[in-house]
Write an enzyme that holds these catalytic residues in place. Structure first.
Site, PDB file in Angstrom:
ATOM      1  N   ASP A  69      -9.374  -5.317   3.165  1.00 60.70           N
ATOM      2  CA  ASP A  69      -7.933  -5.322   2.935  1.00 60.70           C
ATOM      3  C   ASP A  69      -7.452  -3.952   3.365  1.00 60.70           C
ATOM      4  OD1 ASP A  69      -5.599  -6.829   2.071  1.00 60.70           O
ATOM      5  OD2 ASP A  69      -5.365  -5.238   0.585  1.00 60.70           O
ATOM      6  N   GLY A 156      -0.189  -5.603  14.188  1.00 55.95           N
ATOM      7  CA  GLY A 156       0.420  -4.965  13.021  1.00 55.95           C
ATOM      8  C   GLY A 156       1.226  -3.733  13.404  1.00 55.95           C
ATOM      9  N   ASP A 158       0.039  -1.034  14.757  1.00 54.99           N
ATOM     10  CA  ASP A 158      -0.652  -0.246  15.780  1.00 54.99           C
ATOM     11  C   ASP A 158       0.296   0.398  16.794  1.00 54.99           C
ATOM     12  OD1 ASP A 158      -3.002  -0.878  14.524  1.00 54.99           O
ATOM     13  OD2 ASP A 158      -3.841  -2.056  16.173  1.00 54.99           O
TER      14      ASP A 158
END
Length: 198
Positions: A69, A156, A158
């Site tokens: 996670d 995401g 990035d």
């Protein structure tokens, strides 16, 4: 050893496979073993969420299971989006939408100077090898949040996360693995697993 990667995120599965397979693990997607199975990520920390995913899938399958996670913690936003990274823009009606999450982050930071746009990616790993046999660790990567998206790789946040050499989305995957939060966490995991064999 065959292990289940407790994720339905194809990008994360690719990263886990890329890092774990040279260590001798055969990574199998959660979808291959228990398709459609959902684990509610309602923990207050990354590690709580990772442990819950790994334990529940292990108990369902009986196979060693690894769960990650991870998320982005921005200092100027008091650690947000944190454990809500994947669903940061949910309140704007854009569930699990990378584009909306990135746009919200840019709005929240506004025109803050680069010096104040410090952030870190955090990865918590929980590897369930057997009932009650769990190895856990965390990894981080420090960086800054860009003023606009840079690069076409990654997923995401990035394109917004700047490290030396560019954004996570503008550097090759192998280079990202070498410095990333997930890469750092998995290398720590490798050392913990090797220590168990001594």
């Amino acid at each position: 050893m065959k292990v289940i990667a407790a994720t339905r995120n194809a990008h994360k599965l690719a990263e886990l496979s890329r890092i774990l397979e040279p260590m001798g693990y055969q990574v199998v997607s959660q979808e291959e073993v228990c398709p459609g199975f959902e684990v509610e990520e309602d923990g207050t920390t990354f590690l709580e969420n990772a442990r819950k995913k790994a334990v529940e899938i292990f108990r369902r399958t009986g196979m060693p299971t690894i769960a990650d996670d991870s998320g982005l913690c921005v200092d100027a936003l008091e650690g947000a989006p944190g454990v809500f990274s994947a669903r940061y823009a949910d309140d704007e009606g854009a569930f699990h939408d990378d584009k909306a999450n990135n746009q919200k982050l840019l709005r929240k930071l506004g025109d803050l100077s680069m010096e104040r746009r410090t952030a870190r990616f955090v990865s918590a790993i929980s590897f369930v090898l057997g009932e009650g046999d769990i190895v856990e660790c965390e990894g981080t990567c420090e960086g800054h949040i860009a003023f606009s998206q840079v690069g076409d790789n990654g997923f995401g946040y990035d394109p917004l996360f700047l490290v030396e050499g560019g954004s996570f989305a503008s550097i090759p995957g192998e280079e990202k693995d070498r410095i990333s939060h997930r890469g750092n966490a998995l290398r720590t995991l490798r050392e913990l697993l090797l220590a168990r064999q001594k």
